[in-house]
Design an enzyme around this catalytic site. Structure first.
Site, short mmCIF file in Angstrom:
data_model
loop_
_atom_site.label_atom_id
_atom_site.label_comp_id
_atom_site.label_asym_id
_atom_site.label_seq_id
_atom_site.Cartn_x
_atom_site.Cartn_y
_atom_site.Cartn_z
N PHE A 56 50.97 -25.79 -60.21
CA PHE A 56 52.10 -26.42 -59.53
C PHE A 56 53.08 -26.98 -60.56
O PHE A 56 54.28 -26.99 -60.35
CB PHE A 56 51.60 -27.53 -58.60
CG PHE A 56 50.75 -27.00 -57.48
CD1 PHE A 56 51.31 -26.26 -56.47
CD2 PHE A 56 49.38 -27.22 -57.48
CE1 PHE A 56 50.53 -25.75 -55.44
CE2 PHE A 56 48.59 -26.71 -56.46
CZ PHE A 56 49.17 -25.98 -55.44
N CYS A 57 52.54 -27.50 -61.65
CA CYS A 57 53.38 -28.06 -62.69
C CYS A 57 52.75 -27.76 -64.03
O CYS A 57 51.64 -28.23 -64.27
CB CYS A 57 53.52 -29.57 -62.51
SG CYS A 57 54.64 -30.36 -63.66
N PRO A 58 53.32 -26.94 -64.89
CA PRO A 58 54.71 -26.51 -64.87
C PRO A 58 55.07 -25.38 -63.91
O PRO A 58 56.23 -25.13 -63.69
CB PRO A 58 54.95 -26.04 -66.31
CG PRO A 58 53.63 -25.62 -66.81
CD PRO A 58 52.64 -26.52 -66.13
N ILE A 66 48.80 -25.98 -66.67
CA ILE A 66 48.94 -27.31 -66.08
C ILE A 66 49.75 -28.19 -67.03
O ILE A 66 49.96 -27.83 -68.19
CB ILE A 66 47.58 -27.95 -65.75
CG1 ILE A 66 46.63 -27.80 -66.94
CG2 ILE A 66 46.99 -27.34 -64.51
CD1 ILE A 66 45.29 -28.45 -66.70
N SER A 67 50.17 -29.35 -66.54
CA SER A 67 51.10 -30.20 -67.28
C SER A 67 50.54 -30.59 -68.64
O SER A 67 49.37 -30.98 -68.76
CB SER A 67 51.36 -31.48 -66.49
OG SER A 67 51.69 -31.18 -65.16
#
Lengths: 75, 377
Positions: A12-14, B292-293
């Site tokens: 979802f993120c990034p 992921i972040s």
């Protein structure tokens, strides 16, 4: 010419498009990337960016809830 | 069992402390040993750099002595690794010492790389190091008005930072009574103002309300400092008086030099957090290639999973759970309101409208972080 997979399932993120943009820095012009995404939005977002950034969209296919977006780095 | 942790940032420090607590009796009896190698004797609270850049924190608030954060049974050396000899289960450090291990955890982090974009390092301000954040603060203090442009590279550490800095800049100039002289312009690499769709749905109208203009599908290509314009890979061009960047990041040079991962990102199993092809090498934090972040929160949750699993390997002979992709990020929406995004591999975030309460919780966390690094929170 090489092909690389960008496994962005569950991202979802990034997110899948950001993962693709980052991966573009790691391949040569002419190489292909296959983005795996569980976000159906990728089917429209990725081609939109490819058009604007002048890379090639080779096709999109959905298999069992995973979108496979095939891309060629054009420049 | 010799456990070697390389990297003394958030991931490495939390992992070391988490393990030291879980393995207290094994460490006392000599059955287990934990060694942490870091490049620095100081530990920086990196999210504080955002506040430093707008004069809301000072440099001394960002640091603690690394040794003071660690459980006493952890063997700690300021001696960065230069060579990973994974086939021999050992590393060689800058001082020439060789450390063997049964289990290795790599948490070396990432670094901003503004030099990759022509003209960017020379012409843009950024806040990813203490020095650059102070320079940006001074530049803001001296700014008398004009067009401020935010532009970024991919991937970047802390995906919330672009939104946070634009909203904090708005409030910074509002407090100085300069909003009529300052035009804020935000650019973003994909087709909306934030990669999280739900966050973008909140942030775009917020920007409209505050008079912040924005331009999407804008990936940094080059900066022309003489003409004061920034150009994008997509053919866009926008003028600036002050350019602020969130630079693209790379993993650390030692990872690239040792051939562990292209651009310093190590291929990592998304659930086990093992390095691909290595059962006794774990990777956490920014160093992974996971989608992921790149954020302290990610390192934190990965470290908790790994702490539980590595302790279980020592005690039971096998890991006990998978990493589920958990991330929790605060989003500052100005100087006095904030929201948050919480998500994992399966569940997207559902951010709420920003409130003062969440902002004050974030302010509290800026202090509570030191308890978090100690593995207490």
């Amino acid at each position: 010419m090489a092909r690389r997979t960008v496994d962005a399932r569950g991202s979802f993120c990034p997110g899948p498009l950001m993962e693709l943009i980052a991966a573009m820095k790691m391949v040569a012009v002419g190489d292909e990337l296959e983005v795996l995404s569980t976000d159906k939005g990728s089917a429209s977002e990725i081609p939109e960016w490819l058009r604007k950034a002048r890379h090639e969209h080779l096709g999109t296919e959905e298999k069992d809830g995973v979108w496979h977006v095939l891309v060629r780095k054009a420049r | 069992m010799k456990i070697l942790i390389v990297g003394g940032g958030m991931g490495g420090t939390i992992l070391a402390n988490n393990l030291a607590r879980r393995l207290a009796s094994e460490l006392r009896s000599g059955k287990a040993r934990i060694t942490l190698l870091s490049a620095s004797e100081r530990h920086m609270y990196q999210p504080g750099l955002l506040y430093l850049a707008v004069g809301r924190m000072t440099p001394d608030e960002l640091y603690r002595d690394q040794a003071s954060l660690l459980e006493h049974d952890i063997e700690f050396h300021v001696d960065p690794v230069e060579e990973f000899r994974l086939d021999n289960n050992e590393v060689r450090t800058k001082s020439g010492k060789v450390h063997g291990y049964d289990i290795l955890a790599i948490a070396t982090g990432s670094r901003p790389a503004p030099e990759e974009i022509p003209g960017l390092a020379e012409n843009a301000e950024q806040f990813y190091t203490e020095e650059s954040a102070i320079k940006m603060f001074r530049r803001l203090q001296a700014f008398q008005g004009g067009r401020i442009v935010i532009a970024m590279g991919v991937p970047h550490k802390c995906p919330m930072a672009p939104l946070e800095i634009i909203f904090m800049l708005h409030d910074y100039f509002k407090d100085r009574g300069m909003l009529d002289k300052v035009k804020l312009h935000y650019t973003y690499p994909i087709g909306r103002v934030h990669t999280l769709e739900n966050v973008a749905k909140w942030a775009a109208p917020e920007m409209d309300r505050l008079g912040i203009t924005y331009e999407t599908l804008f990936n940094l290509k080059e900066v022309d400092g003489a003409k004061k314009v920034v150009r994008s890979e997509e053919g866009g061009e926008t003028p600036y008086d002050l350019l602020i960047t969130i630079p693209a990041h790379r993993g650390m040079e030692v990872i690239e030099k040792n051939g562990l991962g292209q651009r310093g990102w190590i291929p990592t199993h998304r659930h086990k957090l093992t390095m691909e092809g290595r059962n006794n090498v774990y990777v956490l934090g920014d160093t992974t290639n996971l989608p992921i972040s790149k954020a302290g929160s990610t390192a934190h949750f990965e470290a908790e999973t790994l702490g539980e699993n590595i302790a279980a390997i020592v005690k039971l002979g096998a890991p006990v759970r998978d990493y589920d992709g958990k991330v929790f990020c605060f989003i500052e929406a100005g100087k006095d309101r904030a929201t948050y995004a919480s998500f994992d591999y399966q569940n997207p975030p559902q951010p709420k409208a920003p409130t003062r309460a969440v902002h004050w919780f974030k302010v509290a966390y800026n202090k509570l972080y030191w308890a978090s690094a100690r593995g207490l929170l």
